[in-house]
Design an enzyme around this catalytic site. Structure first.
Site, PDB file in Angstrom:
ATOM      1  N   ASN A 172       0.852  -1.194   0.000  1.00 60.25           N
ATOM      2  CA  ASN A 172       0.000   0.000   0.000  1.00 60.25           C
ATOM      3  C   ASN A 172       0.885   1.240   0.000  1.00 60.25           C
ATOM      4  O   ASN A 172       1.978   1.233   0.569  1.00 60.25           O
ATOM      5  CB  ASN A 172      -0.884   0.019   1.249  1.00 60.25           C
ATOM      6  CG  ASN A 172      -1.839   1.204   1.250  1.00 60.25           C
ATOM      7  OD1 ASN A 172      -2.435   1.534   0.218  1.00 60.25           O
ATOM      8  ND2 ASN A 172      -1.992   1.848   2.387  1.00 60.25           N
TER       9      ASN A 172
ATOM     10  N   HIS B  75       0.690   5.205   1.276  1.00 56.91           N
ATOM     11  CA  HIS B  75      -0.095   6.075   2.162  1.00 56.91           C
ATOM     12  C   HIS B  75       0.522   7.471   2.141  1.00 56.91           C
ATOM     13  O   HIS B  75       1.746   7.606   2.245  1.00 56.91           O
ATOM     14  CB  HIS B  75      -0.089   5.499   3.585  1.00 56.91           C
ATOM     15  CG  HIS B  75      -0.926   6.312   4.521  1.00 56.91           C
ATOM     16  ND1 HIS B  75      -2.307   6.241   4.506  1.00 56.91           N
ATOM     17  CD2 HIS B  75      -0.592   7.230   5.461  1.00 56.91           C
ATOM     18  CE1 HIS B  75      -2.781   7.084   5.419  1.00 56.91           C
ATOM     19  NE2 HIS B  75      -1.765   7.692   6.008  1.00 56.91           N
TER      20      HIS B  75
ATOM     21  N   SER C 272       4.572   6.955   2.326  1.00 49.32           N
ATOM     22  CA  SER C 272       5.164   5.697   2.789  1.00 49.32           C
ATOM     23  C   SER C 272       4.584   4.546   1.975  1.00 49.32           C
ATOM     24  O   SER C 272       3.387   4.535   1.678  1.00 49.32           O
ATOM     25  CB  SER C 272       4.808   5.432   4.256  1.00 49.32           C
ATOM     26  OG  SER C 272       5.140   6.529   5.072  1.00 49.32           O
TER      27      SER C 272
ATOM     28  N   ASP D 152      -3.033   1.007   8.222  1.00 54.22           N
ATOM     29  CA  ASP D 152      -1.832   1.719   7.758  1.00 54.22           C
ATOM     30  C   ASP D 152      -0.634   1.431   8.660  1.00 54.22           C
ATOM     31  O   ASP D 152       0.202   2.313   8.900  1.00 54.22           O
ATOM     32  CB  ASP D 152      -2.089   3.240   7.699  1.00 54.22           C
ATOM     33  CG  ASP D 152      -3.209   3.585   6.722  1.00 54.22           C
ATOM     34  OD1 ASP D 152      -3.330   2.885   5.704  1.00 54.22           O
ATOM     35  OD2 ASP D 152      -3.954   4.542   6.996  1.00 54.22           O
TER      36      ASP D 152
HETATM   37  C1  GAR Z   1      -2.781   8.866  -3.286  1.00 56.00           C
HETATM   38  O1  GAR Z   1      -2.355  10.085  -2.775  1.00 56.00           O
HETATM   39  C2  GAR Z   1      -2.567   7.759  -2.274  1.00 56.00           C
HETATM   40  O2  GAR Z   1      -1.422   7.940  -1.486  1.00 56.00           O
HETATM   41  C3  GAR Z   1      -3.809   7.904  -1.426  1.00 56.00           C
HETATM   42  O3  GAR Z   1      -4.832   8.163  -2.328  1.00 56.00           O
HETATM   43  C4  GAR Z   1      -4.307   8.852  -3.467  1.00 56.00           C
HETATM   44  C5  GAR Z   1      -4.727   8.093  -4.698  1.00 56.00           C
HETATM   45  O4  GAR Z   1      -4.380   8.816  -5.841  1.00 56.00           O
HETATM   46  N1  GAR Z   1      -4.058   6.704  -0.675  1.00 56.00           N
HETATM   47  C6  GAR Z   1      -4.627   6.708   0.525  1.00 56.00           C
HETATM   48  O5  GAR Z   1      -4.990   7.712   1.082  1.00 56.00           O
HETATM   49  C7  GAR Z   1      -4.782   5.330   1.143  1.00 56.00           C
HETATM   50  N2  GAR Z   1      -5.123   5.427   2.513  1.00 56.00           N
HETATM   51  P1  GAR Z   1      -4.279   8.086  -7.245  1.00 56.00           P
HETATM   52  O6  GAR Z   1      -5.621   7.373  -7.470  1.00 56.00           O
HETATM   53  O7  GAR Z   1      -4.105   9.210  -8.221  1.00 56.00           O
HETATM   54  O8  GAR Z   1      -3.131   7.121  -7.224  1.00 56.00           O
END
Ligand code: GAR
Length: 209
Positions: free
Chosen positions: A111, A113, A140, A149
């Protein structure tokens, strides 16, 4: 040796997925992107994946609701097993996973985060970083276990927090780093480097300047 089969799970725009697919195509990684799965039929990333010839599938979580989360997760597991998936890459997959899912793929789920874990697990990480007045922030990549997480860290990238930052400007600066860090970690993992990543302090080899 056959290449490991990777599934990417998304909920929305899929920019991390795209960064990974771009890097894999450029560098000829030793893996097959066998599936992109979304809980949301409207996820923009599904279109990107289909344009690149990758199989896509939608597993809608809404009919299940919170009480039946394990049943939803069993559907995810079934779908991934039907596609003989070895590695699962969560890329903005905005569902909390129950043990039904995490126990089906121990040490096989990654994952990303948007915070320097263990700071700011959960949602609204950029707002919370600004509220807390931290000097630096970042992202991370970790192995997913049953904690929220909280699994073992595989890499981190750091950015400064600037005086004029808004949650949006900070998110944009972090996202640039996500698009560098996540491909680097996924590449290392599918190349058999997970033991090395686990034995090094998080971010030692992958931290961005
Ligand atoms: C990213 O910033 C990722 O780190 C976050 O969602 C966004 C997805 O963007 N993930 C979380 O918050 C997970 N808890 P993307 O669809 O453009 O990759």
């Amino acid at each position: 040796m056959t290449h490991p089969r990777v599934a990417i799970l998304i909920s929305g725009r899929g920019s991390n997925m795209t960064a990974i697919l771009d890097a894999a195509a450029r560098e000829d990684w030793p893996c097959t992107f066998a599936l992109v799965l979304s809980n949301n039929a409207d996820a923009r990333g599904l279109i990107t994946a289909a344009e690149r010839g990758i199989s896509t599938v939608v597993c809608d979580h809404r009919p299940y609701g919170r009480a039946r989360r394990p049943e939803y997760d069993a559907e995810l597991v079934r779908t991934l097993q039907e596609h003989a998936i070895d590695w699962i890459v969560l890329a903005g997959f905005m569902r909390i996973l129950s043990p039904v899912f995490t126990r089906a793929f121990p040490r096989r789920i990654l994952n990303i985060h948007p915070s320097l874990l263990p700071r700011f697990p959960g949602l609204r990480t950029h707002e919370r970083a600004l509220e807390a007045g931290v000097a630096d922030h970042g992202c991370s990549v970790h192995l997913v276990d049953e904690s929220l997480d909280g699994g073992p860290l595989l890499g981190q990238a750091r950015v400064p927090v600037l005086p004029a930052d808004t949650p949006e400007s900070l998110a944009a600066r972090v996202l640039v780093q996500e698009h560098i860090l996540y491909p680097a970690v996924v590449r290392a993992v599918v190349s058999g480097d997970l033991p090395r990543l686990l034995s090094e302090p998080a971010g030692a080899s992958l931290d961005q300047p």
